[in-house]
Write a protein that holds these residues in place. Structure first.
Motif, mmCIF file in Angstrom:
data_model
loop_
_atom_site.group_PDB
_atom_site.id
_atom_site.type_symbol
_atom_site.label_atom_id
_atom_site.label_comp_id
_atom_site.label_asym_id
_atom_site.label_seq_id
_atom_site.Cartn_x
_atom_site.Cartn_y
_atom_site.Cartn_z
ATOM 1 N N PRO A 254 -48.534 -22.020 10.757
ATOM 2 C CA PRO A 254 -47.128 -22.107 10.318
ATOM 3 C C PRO A 254 -46.548 -23.518 10.375
ATOM 4 N N ARG A 255 -46.803 -24.231 11.440
ATOM 5 C CA ARG A 255 -46.221 -25.574 11.602
ATOM 6 C C ARG A 255 -46.678 -26.512 10.487
ATOM 7 N N THR A 256 -47.966 -26.526 10.196
ATOM 8 C CA THR A 256 -48.508 -27.395 9.154
ATOM 9 C C THR A 256 -47.992 -26.985 7.778
ATOM 10 N N THR A 257 -47.927 -25.680 7.527
ATOM 11 C CA THR A 257 -47.459 -25.203 6.223
ATOM 12 C C THR A 257 -45.985 -25.531 6.007
ATOM 13 N N THR B 176 -45.218 -27.761 -8.244
ATOM 14 C CA THR B 176 -45.212 -26.315 -8.072
ATOM 15 C C THR B 176 -45.726 -25.915 -6.691
ATOM 16 N N LEU B 177 -45.007 -24.999 -6.061
ATOM 17 C CA LEU B 177 -45.461 -24.366 -4.823
ATOM 18 C C LEU B 177 -46.328 -23.178 -5.241
ATOM 19 N N VAL B 178 -47.552 -23.128 -4.738
ATOM 20 C CA VAL B 178 -48.476 -22.054 -5.082
ATOM 21 C C VAL B 178 -48.786 -21.257 -3.818
ATOM 22 N N VAL B 179 -48.569 -19.946 -3.885
ATOM 23 C CA VAL B 179 -48.861 -19.043 -2.779
ATOM 24 C C VAL B 179 -49.952 -18.089 -3.245
ATOM 25 N N GLU B 180 -51.109 -18.184 -2.625
ATOM 26 C CA GLU B 180 -52.241 -17.302 -2.944
ATOM 27 C C GLU B 180 -52.297 -16.215 -1.867
ATOM 28 N N ILE B 181 -52.188 -14.970 -2.282
ATOM 29 C CA ILE B 181 -52.288 -13.845 -1.361
ATOM 30 C C ILE B 181 -53.770 -13.531 -1.194
ATOM 31 N N ALA C 90 -51.486 -15.491 3.504
ATOM 32 C CA ALA C 90 -51.316 -16.297 2.302
ATOM 33 C C ALA C 90 -51.750 -17.737 2.569
ATOM 34 N N THR C 91 -52.173 -18.383 1.502
ATOM 35 C CA THR C 91 -52.473 -19.810 1.540
ATOM 36 C C THR C 91 -51.460 -20.499 0.643
ATOM 37 N N LYS D 48 -49.545 -8.235 -5.558
ATOM 38 C CA LYS D 48 -49.489 -9.599 -6.106
ATOM 39 C C LYS D 48 -50.696 -10.353 -5.569
ATOM 40 N N SER D 49 -51.183 -11.285 -6.348
ATOM 41 C CA SER D 49 -52.269 -12.123 -5.861
ATOM 42 C C SER D 49 -51.858 -13.598 -5.792
#
Length: 118
Positions: free
Chosen positions: A104-107, A10-15, A2-3, A25-26
């Motif tokens: 992970p750390r940056t996210t 808004t937190l946006v999670v792109e699969i 995911a990005t 889910k996308s």
């Protein structure tokens, strides 16, 4: 994988890639006021997942989709546990998101700095 991005409040999670098919889910969008925080947690993959509905779970390959456990709904998209983060939510569609990200750390830092603290 995911990005994760922040778009305004808004937190946006792109699969990405084939994970869209496995997770069914996308994209997930969550208001930042529903985000309690995030942590890098490679050990989360060993926790009970609950009942898969809908999604896929092939041990040591992929865990993706919506899982129900102890009255909570959790979204998973993890292939490589070393890159897993957990995003804790409050009063949202999911209790938490367990997702694989490139860094992970940056996210986690991006999410933690974007969440408004009282």
């Amino acid at each position: 994988m995911a990005t994760v991005t922040i778009d305004g409040d808004t937190l946006v999670v792109e699969i990405e890639g084939m994970d869209k098919l496995w997770a069914l889910k996308s994209r997930l969008t969550i208001p930042l006021d529903k985000v309690r925080g995030a942590t890098a947690d490679p050990g989360m993959i060993h926790q009970p997942k609950g009942i898969r509905a809908p999604g896929a779970h092939i041990p040591n390959v992929i865990t993706a989709g919506t899982f129900h456990l102890a009255g909570e709904k959790v979204f998973w998209d993890v292939r490589d546990p070393a890159k897993a983060i957990v995003v804790e939510l409050a009063d949202a569609q999911y209790a938490r998101l367990v997702i694989q990200v490139e860094d992970p750390r940056t996210t986690v830092s991006l999410i933690e700095h974007s969440v408004r603290r009282p």
